[in-house]
Enzyme design. Sequence first.
Site, PDB file in Angstrom:
ATOM      1  N   ASP A 159      59.146  47.339  43.484  1.00 24.25           N
ATOM      2  CA  ASP A 159      59.936  46.663  43.892  1.00 24.25           C
ATOM      3  C   ASP A 159      59.635  45.451  45.143  1.00 24.25           C
ATOM      4  O   ASP A 159      60.189  44.520  45.211  1.00 24.25           O
ATOM      5  CB  ASP A 159      61.266  47.552  44.195  1.00 24.25           C
ATOM      6  N   SER A 205      52.559  44.369  37.431  1.00 22.12           N
ATOM      7  CA  SER A 205      52.011  45.014  38.235  1.00 22.12           C
ATOM      8  C   SER A 205      51.032  45.874  37.673  1.00 22.12           C
ATOM      9  O   SER A 205      51.526  46.735  36.699  1.00 22.12           O
ATOM     10  CB  SER A 205      53.041  45.649  39.173  1.00 22.12           C
ATOM     11  N   GLY A 245      49.175  48.793  39.505  1.00 27.00           N
ATOM     12  CA  GLY A 245      48.729  49.683  40.306  1.00 27.00           C
ATOM     13  C   GLY A 245      47.538  49.319  41.178  1.00 27.00           C
ATOM     14  O   GLY A 245      47.415  48.212  41.804  1.00 27.00           O
ATOM     15  N   ALA A 246      46.652  50.127  41.157  1.00 28.29           N
ATOM     16  CA  ALA A 246      45.470  49.713  42.011  1.00 28.29           C
ATOM     17  C   ALA A 246      44.466  48.721  41.400  1.00 28.29           C
ATOM     18  O   ALA A 246      43.808  48.115  42.165  1.00 28.29           O
ATOM     19  CB  ALA A 246      44.457  51.035  41.970  1.00 28.29           C
TER      20      ALA A 246
END
Length: 315
Positions: free
Chosen positions: A252, A220, A222-223
């Site tokens: 999550d 992951s 973020g943006a």
Amino acid sequence: MIVTLTPNPSVDRAISIDALRRGEVHRATASRIDPGGKGVNVSRALAAQSVPTMAVLPSGGPEGHLLEELLDAAHVPHRAVRVGGAVRLNISVLEPDGTTTKLNEPGPALSEAEVDALIVATRESATDAAWVAACGSLPPGVSTDFYADLVRRVRATGRRVAIDSSGKPMAAALAAAPTLIKPNHEELAEAVGRDLPTLADVDAAARDLLATGIEIVAVSLGADGALLVTGDECVHAVATVTTPLSTVGAGDCLLAGLLHGLSSGLGPAESLATGVAWGAAAVTLPGSSVPSPEDVAAIRVDLTHRPDLSRRLAR
């Protein structure tokens, strides 16, 4: 069925204010309380989408009773292992631009018998499970080999195991070769011991971990969305959120959507897109709220099988 294990769950209170100013008195504009912990959040996200799940967790003290009441209210099936210490209470301070400041308690110290009871409860709950997802930090005093031991004991039953943690517990788990890991950008850099400024660096780091026996690395970002790497493919998915409210639990929710996709027969790429949609939808909600089907349906995900690996990542 997707079983989650949260060795250090929490009761999460989210407090909204206009701006955080150190040393000053603030008046909240809103507040909410939710069951928390990374694995608990995964199960909450699955239950909100009517996906069968079981959350395994330790429970003790008045906070433990509250945690179970909150799970019942959210219709999240759970199996609680009684422990002597009290479940932790965490606080998130939310600002209007989506900035989140978290204050996390350490959690109760667990005895050796309580730790073993958690693993036994997880194995028993996973008899018919497609995945077991073990997530989050460890309570004080629990061996850093906890997740590694869990991986070995659960994989011996033929179940697939996903791990989402960090630091020494994650490093030990990696050596046991879980089926899937879901680090964020910082956690992946920590795992491989080097900076990862571009998608190419993330891809290379993921492939280093695949070489140890892990089958799927989903990162992951973020943006910058998320990158999923297997032995056969590298795919990138991103969704734009114009009005972020809270990032708490977004990763999550991403993991929940990814595992749901994989357990439903979708390929890795489509499963990643599902996960990114769930995670992005969570960012549009307050506190650690999990998205409804309507929230997810409002998210548009751009998926590419040939990502621009030269892309530099936001810090």
